[in-house]
Scaffold this active site. Structure first.
Site, PDB file in Angstrom:
ATOM      1  N   ARG A   1       1.505  -7.941   7.064  1.00 28.42           N
ATOM      2  CA  ARG A   1       0.835  -8.357   8.307  1.00 28.42           C
ATOM      3  C   ARG A   1      -0.349  -9.265   8.017  1.00 28.42           C
ATOM      4  O   ARG A   1      -0.651 -10.176   8.774  1.00 28.42           O
ATOM      5  CB  ARG A   1       0.377  -7.114   9.079  1.00 28.42           C
ATOM      6  CG  ARG A   1       1.519  -6.218   9.511  1.00 28.42           C
ATOM      7  CD  ARG A   1       1.008  -4.870   9.932  1.00 28.42           C
ATOM      8  NE  ARG A   1       0.109  -4.333   8.907  1.00 28.42           N
ATOM      9  CZ  ARG A   1      -0.615  -3.240   9.046  1.00 28.42           C
ATOM     10  NH1 ARG A   1      -0.572  -2.554  10.169  1.00 28.42           N
ATOM     11  NH2 ARG A   1      -1.402  -2.831   8.073  1.00 28.42           N
TER      12      ARG A   1
ATOM     13  N   LYS B   1       5.892   4.704  -5.189  1.00 30.58           N
ATOM     14  CA  LYS B   1       5.769   6.145  -5.034  1.00 30.58           C
ATOM     15  C   LYS B   1       4.741   6.461  -3.954  1.00 30.58           C
ATOM     16  O   LYS B   1       3.826   5.670  -3.771  1.00 30.58           O
ATOM     17  CB  LYS B   1       5.401   6.838  -6.350  1.00 30.58           C
ATOM     18  CG  LYS B   1       4.164   6.273  -7.072  1.00 30.58           C
ATOM     19  CD  LYS B   1       2.783   6.423  -6.564  1.00 30.58           C
ATOM     20  CE  LYS B   1       2.242   7.685  -6.014  1.00 30.58           C
ATOM     21  NZ  LYS B   1       0.743   7.564  -5.770  1.00 30.58           N
TER      22      LYS B   1
HETATM   23  P1  NAP Z   1      -3.048  -0.479   0.384  1.00 28.80           P
HETATM   24  O1  NAP Z   1      -3.952  -1.292  -0.437  1.00 28.80           O
HETATM   25  O2  NAP Z   1      -3.551   0.160   1.604  1.00 28.80           O
HETATM   26  O3  NAP Z   1      -1.853  -1.513   0.669  1.00 28.80           O
HETATM   27  C1  NAP Z   1      -0.727  -1.245   1.365  1.00 28.80           C
HETATM   28  C2  NAP Z   1      -0.412  -2.470   2.186  1.00 28.80           C
HETATM   29  O4  NAP Z   1       0.672  -2.118   3.006  1.00 28.80           O
HETATM   30  C3  NAP Z   1      -1.543  -2.859   3.105  1.00 28.80           C
HETATM   31  O5  NAP Z   1      -2.403  -3.786   2.493  1.00 28.80           O
HETATM   32  C4  NAP Z   1      -0.836  -3.417   4.317  1.00 28.80           C
HETATM   33  O6  NAP Z   1      -0.770  -4.829   4.212  1.00 28.80           O
HETATM   34  C5  NAP Z   1       0.581  -2.887   4.208  1.00 28.80           C
HETATM   35  N1  NAP Z   1       0.947  -2.091   5.380  1.00 28.80           N
HETATM   36  C6  NAP Z   1       2.090  -2.210   6.059  1.00 28.80           C
HETATM   37  N2  NAP Z   1       2.124  -1.399   7.105  1.00 28.80           N
HETATM   38  C7  NAP Z   1       0.962  -0.751   7.099  1.00 28.80           C
HETATM   39  C8  NAP Z   1       0.414   0.213   7.970  1.00 28.80           C
HETATM   40  N3  NAP Z   1       1.050   0.604   9.075  1.00 28.80           N
HETATM   41  N4  NAP Z   1      -0.817   0.700   7.666  1.00 28.80           N
HETATM   42  C9  NAP Z   1      -1.485   0.266   6.588  1.00 28.80           C
HETATM   43  N5  NAP Z   1      -0.997  -0.679   5.731  1.00 28.80           N
HETATM   44  C10 NAP Z   1       0.215  -1.175   6.006  1.00 28.80           C
HETATM   45  O7  NAP Z   1      -2.345   0.676  -0.461  1.00 28.80           O
HETATM   46  P2  NAP Z   1      -1.964   0.681  -1.995  1.00 28.80           P
HETATM   47  O8  NAP Z   1      -3.056   1.323  -2.768  1.00 28.80           O
HETATM   48  O9  NAP Z   1      -1.466  -0.644  -2.405  1.00 28.80           O
HETATM   49  O10 NAP Z   1      -0.780   1.758  -1.952  1.00 28.80           O
HETATM   50  C11 NAP Z   1       0.476   1.437  -1.413  1.00 28.80           C
HETATM   51  C12 NAP Z   1       1.499   2.355  -2.040  1.00 28.80           C
HETATM   52  O11 NAP Z   1       1.466   2.186  -3.458  1.00 28.80           O
HETATM   53  C13 NAP Z   1       1.208   3.851  -1.786  1.00 28.80           C
HETATM   54  O12 NAP Z   1       2.400   4.546  -1.568  1.00 28.80           O
HETATM   55  C14 NAP Z   1       0.539   4.310  -3.060  1.00 28.80           C
HETATM   56  O13 NAP Z   1       0.769   5.680  -3.326  1.00 28.80           O
HETATM   57  C15 NAP Z   1       1.246   3.444  -4.085  1.00 28.80           C
HETATM   58  N6  NAP Z   1       0.452   3.259  -5.312  1.00 28.80           N
HETATM   59  C16 NAP Z   1      -0.869   2.911  -5.257  1.00 28.80           C
HETATM   60  C17 NAP Z   1      -1.606   2.818  -6.430  1.00 28.80           C
HETATM   61  C18 NAP Z   1      -3.062   2.414  -6.443  1.00 28.80           C
HETATM   62  O14 NAP Z   1      -3.688   2.469  -7.515  1.00 28.80           O
HETATM   63  N7  NAP Z   1      -3.657   1.983  -5.347  1.00 28.80           N
HETATM   64  C19 NAP Z   1      -1.001   3.070  -7.650  1.00 28.80           C
HETATM   65  C20 NAP Z   1       0.359   3.347  -7.679  1.00 28.80           C
HETATM   66  C21 NAP Z   1       1.059   3.440  -6.498  1.00 28.80           C
HETATM   67  P3  NAP Z   1      -0.799  -5.695   5.573  1.00 28.80           P
HETATM   68  O15 NAP Z   1      -1.999  -5.278   6.340  1.00 28.80           O
HETATM   69  O16 NAP Z   1      -0.862  -7.103   5.064  1.00 28.80           O
HETATM   70  O17 NAP Z   1       0.500  -5.373   6.286  1.00 28.80           O
END
Ligand code: NAP
Length: 308
Positions: A37, A90
């Site tokens: 988004r 994950k």
């Molecule tokens: P994040 O920074 O919040 O990013 C997720 C992205 O998904 C957001 O930036 C958003 O991008 C998009 N998104 C789509 N629909 C959404 C919604 N309804 N609400 C919120 N965001 C939405 O999270 P992340 O840390 O990357 O984690 C994402 C996944 O990767 C999770 O399952 C997490 O467990 C996994 N993970 C994370 C890490 C870590 O270190 N952070 C490590 C390993 C795995 P837009 O706003 O552009 O749509």
């Protein structure tokens, strides 16, 4: 062979930290599009939704779904029904039954589904598995304590139902435990601590056992400041094993036995390419099943409110 034309969906923290560098150095993949988004990747065609992207770029072979778990099923369904291979970050979904459904749909469409568990690819995890296979295990203690304000600043989804709270990191520990123990375990008791203003736990204490009476105790806590702990310790007949720092280093009887540079995401993409080439899927739900059991069996305790 031509590279796999990959699209990444949900451009956020993990995409920038890990997926983009891993894909950039893997000759088996070419990043051809993103759908998010708000997030974009410089120089790569960007779309606002997966549906828009799949319609505009029918040549995409595979998608990596990196949005929060509550929104993964709908995107995976669109991709699988369009005949794309799917890499799930994950945890692979918000419920066990939706992930089971994705496995069925992937098989029906003849494409690969990959439930990635990055911590299983930490450098010393394979050595720990080999050590435990050769050394009868007496007990296991898991300590996964980190500072949520540092690692998940202002991530609202993580506190929502399906966001898993402290199980978001805790499931990484469970993905290692389920991988390295020679026999499966099951949950026997749990306490989950919910901040009074949140729908997901900030801490959890879990007890597991198995048919052989093995004791596995796990403590997850997001209120840790100072030193962070991601350790799995096992008492065995061949000595005390400690898999430290999220699987980065292995100690036997206190002495460093193995360490190597971290390559979790490059290894995940190797595995994704491998299952696509062989026409297989790889979607183990064991770690997610333990989390579901904790929500089912766990005693709930309300604790002080949490504010970012
Ligand atoms: P994040 O920074 O919040 O990013 C997720 C992205 O998904 C957001 O930036 C958003 O991008 C998009 N998104 C789509 N629909 C959404 C919604 N309804 N609400 C919120 N965001 C939405 O999270 P992340 O840390 O990357 O984690 C994402 C996944 O990767 C999770 O399952 C997490 O467990 C996994 N993970 C994370 C890490 C870590 O270190 N952070 C490590 C390993 C795995 P837009 O706003 O552009 O749509």
């Amino acid at each position: 062979m031509a590279p796999i034309r990959l699209a990444i969906v949900g451009v956020g923290k993990i995409v920038r930290d890990q997926h983009l560098p891993a894909v950039a150095t893997d000759p088996d993949f070419e990043l051809v599009a993103t759908a998010s988004r708000h997030g974009t990747v410089e120089g790569i065609p960007a779309f606002r939704s997966i549906e828009e992207m799949l319609a505009a770029q029918p040549g995409i072979d595979a998608v990596a779904l990196c949005m929060p778990p509550q929104f993964r099923y709908a995107a995976a369904l669109s991709a699988l029904e369009a005949g794309k291979h799917v890499f799930l970050e994950k945890p692979p979904g918000a419920t066990i039954s939706e992930v089971e459904d994705l496995k069925r749909i992937a098989a029906e469409n003849g494409v690969s589904l990959f439930a990635s568990w990055h911590s299983r690819h930490a450098p010393a995890v394979g050595r720990a598995k080999a050590f435990l296979a050769a050394s009868p295990v007496r007990s296991v203690a898991v300590t996964w304590k980190e500072d949520v304000r540092h690692w998940h600043p202002n991530q609202a989804w993580i506190w929502e139902p399906g966001g898993l709270g402290v199980f978001d990191p805790g499931i990484n520990a469970l993905s290692i435990v389920t991988h390295i123990l020679p026999k499966p375990v099951f949950l026997t008791a749990a306490t989950l601590e919910f901040p009074e203003n949140r729908d997901a736990p900030i801490a959890a204490a879990l007890s597991f056992s198995n048919a052989g009476g093995l004791s596995v105790e796990a403590v997850f806590d997001w209120r840790q400041t100072g030193r962070q702990s991601w350790d799995i310790e096992a008492e065995t007949e061949a000595g005390a094993m400690r898999l430290a720092d999220g699987g980065a280093r292995l100690f036997i009887d206190g002495a460093l036995a193995f360490e190597a540079p971290e390559r979790e995401y490059p290894t995940l993409y190797r595995r994704f390419a491998e299952i696509i080439a062989s026409g297989a899927s790889d979607a183990d739900i064991a770690p997610l099943a333990h989390v579901a059991d904790a929500f089912m069996l766990g005693r709930r305790k309300v604790v002080e409110a949490f504010h970012d």
